[in-house]
Scaffold this active site. Structure first.
Site, PDB file in Angstrom:
ATOM      1  N   ILE A  89      -3.905  -8.084  -0.904  1.00 56.81           N
ATOM      2  CA  ILE A  89      -2.917  -9.333  -1.146  1.00 56.81           C
ATOM      3  C   ILE A  89      -3.295 -10.375  -0.237  1.00 56.81           C
ATOM      4  CG2 ILE A  89      -0.644 -10.480  -0.910  1.00 56.81           C
ATOM      5  CD1 ILE A  89      -0.949  -8.116  -3.294  1.00 56.81           C
ATOM      6  N   ILE A  90      -3.750  -9.947   1.186  1.00 53.14           N
ATOM      7  CA  ILE A  90      -4.266 -10.930   2.036  1.00 53.14           C
ATOM      8  C   ILE A  90      -5.573 -10.582   2.721  1.00 53.14           C
ATOM      9  CG2 ILE A  90      -3.811 -12.040   4.404  1.00 53.14           C
ATOM     10  CD1 ILE A  90      -0.729 -12.092   3.652  1.00 53.14           C
ATOM     11  N   ASN A 149       2.053  -0.144   5.115  1.00 48.75           N
ATOM     12  CA  ASN A 149       2.405  -0.608   3.767  1.00 48.75           C
ATOM     13  C   ASN A 149       3.205  -1.895   4.151  1.00 48.75           C
ATOM     14  OD1 ASN A 149       3.487  -0.885   1.171  1.00 48.75           O
ATOM     15  ND2 ASN A 149       4.806   0.920   1.360  1.00 48.75           N
ATOM     16  N   ASP A 206      -2.950  -9.596   7.957  1.00 49.52           N
ATOM     17  CA  ASP A 206      -1.696  -9.862   8.264  1.00 49.52           C
ATOM     18  C   ASP A 206      -1.202  -8.558   9.206  1.00 49.52           C
ATOM     19  OD1 ASP A 206      -1.619  -8.803   5.583  1.00 49.52           O
ATOM     20  OD2 ASP A 206       0.425  -8.723   6.070  1.00 49.52           O
ATOM     21  N   CYS A 262       0.898  -1.097   0.097  1.00 46.80           N
ATOM     22  CA  CYS A 262      -0.099  -0.098  -0.235  1.00 46.80           C
ATOM     23  C   CYS A 262       0.542   1.186   0.116  1.00 46.80           C
ATOM     24  CB  CYS A 262      -0.819   0.010   1.156  1.00 46.80           C
ATOM     25  SG  CYS A 262      -2.015  -1.452   1.491  1.00 46.80           S
ATOM     26  N   GLY A 320      15.196 -11.733  -6.221  1.00 48.45           N
ATOM     27  CA  GLY A 320      16.582 -12.097  -5.552  1.00 48.45           C
ATOM     28  C   GLY A 320      17.291 -11.133  -4.951  1.00 48.45           C
ATOM     29  N   GLU A 349       3.711  -6.445   4.630  1.00 48.44           N
ATOM     30  CA  GLU A 349       3.354  -7.703   4.708  1.00 48.44           C
ATOM     31  C   GLU A 349       4.005  -8.421   5.850  1.00 48.44           C
ATOM     32  OE1 GLU A 349       1.102  -9.313   2.722  1.00 48.44           O
ATOM     33  OE2 GLU A 349       0.694  -7.614   1.197  1.00 48.44           O
ATOM     34  N   ARG A 357      -4.689   0.991  -0.700  1.00 46.56           N
ATOM     35  CA  ARG A 357      -4.721  -0.336  -0.410  1.00 46.56           C
ATOM     36  C   ARG A 357      -4.230  -1.223  -1.895  1.00 46.56           C
ATOM     37  NH1 ARG A 357      -8.499  -5.372   1.594  1.00 46.56           N
ATOM     38  NH2 ARG A 357      -6.732  -6.680   2.339  1.00 46.56           N
ATOM     39  N   LEU A 358      -3.417  -1.907  -1.742  1.00 46.49           N
ATOM     40  CA  LEU A 358      -3.223  -3.108  -2.558  1.00 46.49           C
ATOM     41  C   LEU A 358      -3.570  -4.272  -1.943  1.00 46.49           C
ATOM     42  CD1 LEU A 358      -2.325  -4.164  -5.661  1.00 46.49           C
ATOM     43  CD2 LEU A 358       0.014  -4.273  -4.635  1.00 46.49           C
TER      44      LEU A 358
END
Length: 588
Positions: free
Chosen positions: A52-53, A73, A96, A2, A360, A75, A49-50
């Site tokens: 995801i959960i 913002n 979360d 977010c 990565g 996870e 908000r994006l």
């Protein structure tokens, strides 16, 4: 994932609703799935908000029973385990991000010490009228603040503060000097006067619009290298990678990964293939228009095929460079002249239907992959060099004034990290984790992916992995000319098709080659840019672009091109129009 922003007044005056509207609009690209805000007295904050959960029930702000309120913002990857450990806590959602609220009620200002994840959190307690701004230890998620005569403002991106009229985008000369020498700005201060970063792992305590306390959590374990054999280290690494990749895949939306021809992404895909029943979508970029840059798509395709991945190839051509660069410079409001941002931006667009990709980042820093680390282990008479001892523009005669103090933050970080028995190799790794990683690589990933509504996750930047990697003996990090030794050994054991001990050329974008082809046309346009003209000697820019003589000159030309476009957008306020030439013509 977010965007968040807010303001705390030092006089108790409520922020104007128009300010909140402007903050919300400026961060809309970071959160297309919802918006929320909170106001109480002289404090207010917004969130985009994006999802995801907990897609349906996780809208923010989030509240806990005793009144604390949060926007994030973030996870929090171990939220399932945290919920079980918070016995007796009453959760209102499956999000979360509700976990930090209950940890705050249990642990107070040190609530972030228990979090495993990437986060930038704003938590307000109306009982004490205190605001807590917390950022994850590696600095994966950004958070900025600006102290004014009226109070303290914060936001996920500096441009939001300016869009809301909370500050002006004035250049700080010392930070600009650092940018020209390093391609990014280190430390707390940004390139903008008055705009600072919440440092990685830091929690700021704010009362009445003023910072009253700073707490700090380290990303890396304390102590020097531990004694261990290769077999035990490989077993520990396997367990840590499996644990980290497993929790980084927690999402209620589809996910994939970015696959280069390198060790780090091949290791991630190997572990993802182990943990997933379905083929993993893996995105690889290539450069078909260049003879100077090695295209590793064939190698990536072979690794993807061996692991049963759904492989997607994305081409980045010279035409893409000229068309994409103005949008990349506009996205990177905290300037990073890292040419890898260009293909990253296009990869993010290709993966935008997924919402989540694993990358990565962090492998070179934690496992010692950079050539500069190998140089640290050599005495000067064998080619050893001091860490970041020469700036990009040193000796080129292009800048009006020699940059001064550009290495001060690095020197301070070296002194801070040289403690508790750390080896010289560990010290430079820790310095890179403090500055280069958050202020270059992770800023690049955040802005380029969020511009397309995609969340980037970095499983190698996890406490479980850092606990294994950072305290490895030096000989399990570097042997001869090979860095990332243990990671190579692990990959050779689990996926030999990746050829982890073959010579890799690194991830390079042929920007110098493309700029040289258009140098004569670019020269007058770049020289006329106000941001470039005020720092460069008369005639030097035209000479540089007309005849870029070698690698250092080519990179200097790239940095000036990026800065001219960046300055036009973020200081002069001129939005990009069309390709590089059309955009430069606007202000020339």
């Amino acid at each position: 994932m977010c965007g968040i922003a807010g303001f705390m007044s030092n006089r108790g005056a409520a922020p104007d609703e128009a300010v909140l509207d402007a903050l919300d609009a400026a961060l809309a690209h970071r959160g297309p799935d919802g918006a929320g805000r909170f106001r109480a007295g002289g404090f207010a904050m917004v969130q985009r908000r994006l999802a995801i959960i907990d897609l349906e029930g996780g809208d923010q702000p989030l509240y806990e029973p005793d009144g604390a309120v949060l926007v994030a913002n973030a996870e929090i990857y171990d939220y399932i385990e945290q919920r079980l450990a918070l016995d007796g806590a009453s959760f209102a959602t499956d999000s979360d991000c509700e976990v930090p609220l209950h940890l705050y009620r249990r642990d107070g200002p040190s609530f972030a010490d228990s979090l495993r994840g990437m986060y930038a959190i704003a938590l307000y307690d109306p009982l004490t009228e205190r605001l807590f701004l917390a950022r994850d230890p590696f600095g994966i998620k950004p958070l900025y603040y600006l102290e004014t005569g009226e109070g303290l403002a914060f936001a996920s991106e500096p441009q939001a503060l300016f869009a809301a009229g909370l500050g002006q985008p004035k250049i700080k000369r010392s930070a600009r000097d650092a940018f020209f020498q390093l391609q990014f700005t280190p430390g707390r201060e940004t390139i903008f006067e008055g705009v600072n970063r919440v440092l990685p792992g830091e929690t700021l305590v704010v009362a009445k619009g003023r910072i009253v306390e700073r707490l700090r959590r380290s990303a890396l374990p304390e102590g020097g290298p531990e004694t261990c054999g290769e077999a035990d280290a490989l077993a520990a690494l396997d367990a840590a990678l499996e644990d980290s990749v497993m929790v980084h895949q927690r999402a209620d939306v589809p996910y994939g990964m970015f696959l280069s021809g390198g060790i780090d992404s091949a290791a991630l895909l190997t572990m993802m293939a182990r943990l997933n029943d379905r083929p993993v979508r893996a995105f690889t970029v290539g450069f078909p228009d260049s003879e100077a840059v090695h295209d590793e798509r064939d190698h990536a395709k072979a690794v993807a095929r061996a692991l049963g991945a759904d492989h997607v190839e994305v081409e980045f051509r010279e035409d893409d460079f000229w068309s994409v660069l103005p949008r990349v410079a506009a996205a990177l409001d905290d300037p990073v002249a890292d040419y890898a941002a260009l293909p990253t931006f296009k990869l993010a667009a290709a993966a935008s239907d997924l919402k989540v990709v694993l990358t990565g980042e962090g492998g070179d820093e934690l496992f010692a992959g950079y050539g500069r680390y190998r140089s640290i282990l050599k005495p000067w008479w064998r080619g050893g060099k001091a860490f970041r001892s020469r700036g990009i523009f040193d000796g080129l005669g292009i800048l009006r004034d020699n940059p001064v103090g550009w290495r001060d933050e690095i020197t301070a970080a070296e002194a801070t990290e040289a403690r508790h028995g750390r080896s010289p190799l560990q010290v430079v790794q820790a310095v890179d984790c403090a500055d280069w990683l958050p202020h270059d690589l992770l800023t690049k990933i955040d802005r380029c992916l969020m511009a397309h509504g995609v969340e980037g996750r970095t499983p190698l930047l996890d406490p479980a992995v850092a606990a294994v990697a950072f305290r490895l003996p030096d000989n399990l990090k570097i042997q001869g000319s090979k860095g990332k030794w243990l990671l190579r050994r692990w990959l050779a054991e689990h996926r030999p098709e990746a050829k982890p001990f073959s010579r890799k050329r690194g991830f390079t974008v042929p920007v110098a080659e493309w700029i040289a082809r258009r140098g004569k046309r670019l020269a007058p346009l770049i020289a006329a840019q106000p941001g470039v003209a005020e720092v460069c000697r008369a005639g030097a820019v035209e000479s540089l672009f007309a005849d870029p003589r070698g690698r250092r000159h080519g990179f200097a030309a790239w940095l000036l091109l990026f800065y001219g476009l960046w300055h036009q957008r973020h200081v002069l306020g001129v939005a990009p129009v069309g390709d590089v030439f059309e955009t430069l013509d606007t202000a020339a």
